[in-house]
Design a protein around this motif. Structure first.
Motif, PDB file in Angstrom:
ATOM      1  N   ALA A  84       6.420   2.663  -4.045  1.00 49.13           N
ATOM      2  CA  ALA A  84       6.557   2.430  -2.602  1.00 49.13           C
ATOM      3  C   ALA A  84       7.340   1.153  -2.332  1.00 49.13           C
ATOM      4  CB  ALA A  84       5.167   2.349  -1.963  1.00 49.13           C
ATOM      5  N   VAL A  85       6.988   0.079  -3.024  1.00 52.17           N
ATOM      6  CA  VAL A  85       7.688  -1.186  -2.845  1.00 52.17           C
ATOM      7  C   VAL A  85       9.147  -1.061  -3.279  1.00 52.17           C
ATOM      8  CG1 VAL A  85       7.799  -3.598  -3.609  1.00 52.17           C
ATOM      9  CG2 VAL A  85       5.593  -2.563  -3.067  1.00 52.17           C
ATOM     10  N   ALA A  86       9.373  -0.410  -4.418  1.00 49.62           N
ATOM     11  CA  ALA A  86      10.727  -0.292  -4.965  1.00 49.62           C
ATOM     12  C   ALA A  86      11.626   0.544  -4.069  1.00 49.62           C
ATOM     13  CB  ALA A  86      10.663   0.328  -6.361  1.00 49.62           C
ATOM     14  N   LEU A  87      11.121   1.654  -3.558  1.00 51.20           N
ATOM     15  CA  LEU A  87      11.936   2.536  -2.721  1.00 51.20           C
ATOM     16  C   LEU A  87      12.390   1.804  -1.458  1.00 51.20           C
ATOM     17  CD1 LEU A  87      13.122   5.276  -1.994  1.00 51.20           C
ATOM     18  CD2 LEU A  87      10.893   5.953  -1.105  1.00 51.20           C
ATOM     19  N   ALA A  88      11.474   1.086  -0.827  1.00 51.57           N
ATOM     20  CA  ALA A  88      11.848   0.344   0.377  1.00 51.57           C
ATOM     21  C   ALA A  88      12.821  -0.783   0.049  1.00 51.57           C
ATOM     22  CB  ALA A  88      10.591  -0.214   1.049  1.00 51.57           C
ATOM     23  N   TYR A  89      12.577  -1.473  -1.051  1.00 52.54           N
ATOM     24  CA  TYR A  89      13.408  -2.625  -1.400  1.00 52.54           C
ATOM     25  C   TYR A  89      14.830  -2.208  -1.757  1.00 52.54           C
ATOM     26  CZ  TYR A  89      14.533  -7.275  -3.114  1.00 52.54           C
ATOM     27  OH  TYR A  89      15.090  -8.508  -3.280  1.00 52.54           O
ATOM     28  N   LYS A  90      14.989  -0.989  -2.267  1.00 53.15           N
ATOM     29  CA  LYS A  90      16.339  -0.490  -2.557  1.00 53.15           C
ATOM     30  C   LYS A  90      17.202  -0.465  -1.308  1.00 53.15           C
ATOM     31  CE  LYS A  90      16.679   0.782  -6.985  1.00 53.15           C
ATOM     32  NZ  LYS A  90      17.794   0.387  -7.866  1.00 53.15           N
ATOM     33  N   CYS A  91      16.541  -0.412  -0.135  1.00 53.95           N
ATOM     34  CA  CYS A  91      17.263  -0.397   1.132  1.00 53.95           C
ATOM     35  C   CYS A  91      17.055  -1.719   1.874  1.00 53.95           C
ATOM     36  CB  CYS A  91      16.770   0.781   1.977  1.00 53.95           C
ATOM     37  SG  CYS A  91      17.895   1.295   3.277  1.00 53.95           S
ATOM     38  N   THR A  92      16.795  -2.774   1.128  1.00 53.66           N
ATOM     39  CA  THR A  92      16.581  -4.147   1.635  1.00 53.66           C
ATOM     40  C   THR A  92      15.391  -4.256   2.586  1.00 53.66           C
ATOM     41  OG1 THR A  92      18.058  -4.003   3.557  1.00 53.66           O
ATOM     42  CG2 THR A  92      19.054  -4.644   1.453  1.00 53.66           C
ATOM     43  N   VAL A  93      14.426  -3.372   2.461  1.00 58.04           N
ATOM     44  CA  VAL A  93      13.209  -3.451   3.262  1.00 58.04           C
ATOM     45  C   VAL A  93      12.083  -3.897   2.338  1.00 58.04           C
ATOM     46  CG1 VAL A  93      11.573  -2.203   4.718  1.00 58.04           C
ATOM     47  CG2 VAL A  93      14.001  -1.599   4.770  1.00 58.04           C
ATOM     48  N   PHE A  94      11.535  -5.066   2.595  1.00 57.53           N
ATOM     49  CA  PHE A  94      10.474  -5.593   1.741  1.00 57.53           C
ATOM     50  C   PHE A  94       9.140  -5.177   2.347  1.00 57.53           C
ATOM     51  CE2 PHE A  94       9.329  -9.539  -1.001  1.00 57.53           C
ATOM     52  CZ  PHE A  94       8.722  -8.684  -1.913  1.00 57.53           C
ATOM     53  N   ASN A  95       8.592  -4.072   1.869  1.00 53.42           N
ATOM     54  CA  ASN A  95       7.349  -3.517   2.404  1.00 53.42           C
ATOM     55  C   ASN A  95       6.153  -4.237   1.778  1.00 53.42           C
ATOM     56  OD1 ASN A  95       5.315  -1.963   3.492  1.00 53.42           O
ATOM     57  ND2 ASN A  95       5.709  -0.180   2.189  1.00 53.42           N
ATOM     58  N   ILE A  96       5.546  -5.145   2.531  1.00 52.17           N
ATOM     59  CA  ILE A  96       4.344  -5.833   2.074  1.00 52.17           C
ATOM     60  C   ILE A  96       3.096  -5.098   2.553  1.00 52.17           C
ATOM     61  CG2 ILE A  96       3.231  -8.115   1.929  1.00 52.17           C
ATOM     62  CD1 ILE A  96       5.951  -8.170   0.861  1.00 52.17           C
ATOM     63  N   GLY A  97       3.302  -3.976   3.246  1.00 50.04           N
ATOM     64  CA  GLY A  97       2.181  -3.279   3.866  1.00 50.04           C
ATOM     65  C   GLY A  97       1.612  -2.138   3.063  1.00 50.04           C
TER      66      GLY A  97
END
Length: 360
Positions: A84-97
């Protein structure tokens, strides 16, 4: 011939892409080793033998077949939250949630598994899909705030962790509380439980297969689809992506939704595979632990399988470390935090690696 001669002269160097992958792996390994060494120093400062502590940790994680299957089971939510974290971060979205999304996915699975009995062949997919949708809904609000009001995703997802935590706590202790003194919901239907892969007393269930499949799906999405290409392009350069006609906001929005779905699935598998109900405080910060899992793996879905197993094994073995050596199981959380600290010092590590190679 000239090209071949250059390869021989340079020692047949690997292509730049593979050299970079190897360097990233080396940096992650160095960060892990430094974290373990620093953790050992902390253990020693508190009057314990770090070698005995780590020996007990390894024995607790891999010492018996039961321990190994427990480690695999513990790695499932870490694998999914890492994805979940990696998929979002690939699009520059840092999902801390991911923590809040996992909790909301778990309570949704618990409610669906209790209120909607149906045949097992339908019940399990139904409950897991509900958990994914719940995780998506919980990621939808930060995504909408980002798109409509440019609210920082890191801040909004952190805040929604606490909202989700107390909402789930209210539902567990309130309208969906089981009879008696237990701080848990009513058990879900037997047809909603994931089948075991090994006979009792082993706890390994189909959740590990689902999590591994999710890793393959995420890899395929990012590397073999146009949507994944656009997401990665946004992650590499937003301005260039926008110039080339890629809808940056839409891709960031979808990345966060899909990230929430993976975290929600982690909660659903915990309910349907391990607990059979939603227990108050069941998550051992799985959502937050997905961050070092993804960072160590450099957001590579297949590498996340290994880092999730590593972190899951540490969690599994921490109980023996605490009981036999007297070192708190929370030392594992300290080591995970130290991994993030040392990974943040990536440029320093790169400098010394380059210096050790003679500056080449």
């Amino acid at each position: 011939m000239q090209k071949l001669g250059q390869q021989v002269k340079t020692g047949k160097q690997m292509p730049a892409k593979f050299r970079e992958v190897g360097l990233n792996f080396l940096i992650s390994l160095i960060a892990l080793v430094l974290a373990i060494i620093t953790g050992g120093i902390i253990i020693w400062l508190f009057g314990n033998n770090p070698f005995e502590a780590y020996k007990a940790l390894i024995q607790g994680a891999f010492g018996t077949p039961m321990a190994f299957t427990q480690s695999l089971t513990k790695s499932v939510p870490l694998l999914l939250t890492g994805l979940a974290v990696a998929l979002a971060y690939k699009c520059t979205v840092f999902n801390i949630g991911a923590e809040g999304q996992l909790l909301v996915g778990a309570i949704a699975a618990g409610i669906a598994g209790t209120l909607f009995p149906m045949p097992g062949i339908l019940n399990i997919p139904f409950v897991l899909i509900v958990s994914m949708l719940a995780g998506m809904v919980w990621a939808f609000f930060p995504a909408l705030l980002k798109q409509k009001a440019n609210v920082n995703v890191v801040i909004s997802t952190i805040m929604f962790n606490y909202v989700g935590q107390y909402l789930v706590q209210y539902l567990i202790l309130g309208p969906f509380k089981a009879e008696g003194a237990a701080s848990a919901t009513r058990p879900i239907q037997a047809t909603a439980m994931l089948p075991k892969l090994l006979p009792s007393p082993y706890v390994l269930n189909l959740g590990i297969v689902i999590a591994l499949t999710a890793a393959v799906v995420v890899y395929f999405l990012l590397n073999r689809t146009s949507l994944g290409y656009e997401m990665c392009a946004v992650g590499l350069n937003k301005n260039a992506s926008l110039t080339n006609g890629i809808n940056v906001e839409r891709n960031m929005f979808l990345a966060l939704l899909m990230s929430g779905a993976l975290a929600g699935l982690a909660g659903g598998i915990e309910v349907t595979g391990t607990m059979g109900k939603v227990i108050n405080g069941f998550s051992a910060n799985y959502g937050f632990s997905g961050i070092p899992v993804a960072l160590m793996a450099r957001n590579n879905p297949f590498a996340i399988i290994l880092t999730a197993l590593l972190m899951g094994s540490m969690r599994s073995g921490s109980l023996m470390m605490q009981s036999s050596v007297g070192v708190s199981k929370n030392m594992v959380d300290i080591i995970q935090g130290l991994v993030i600290v040392f990974l943040c010092a990536e440029n320093v590590i790169r400098y010394y690696i380059k210096k050790g190679r003679g500056g080449k």
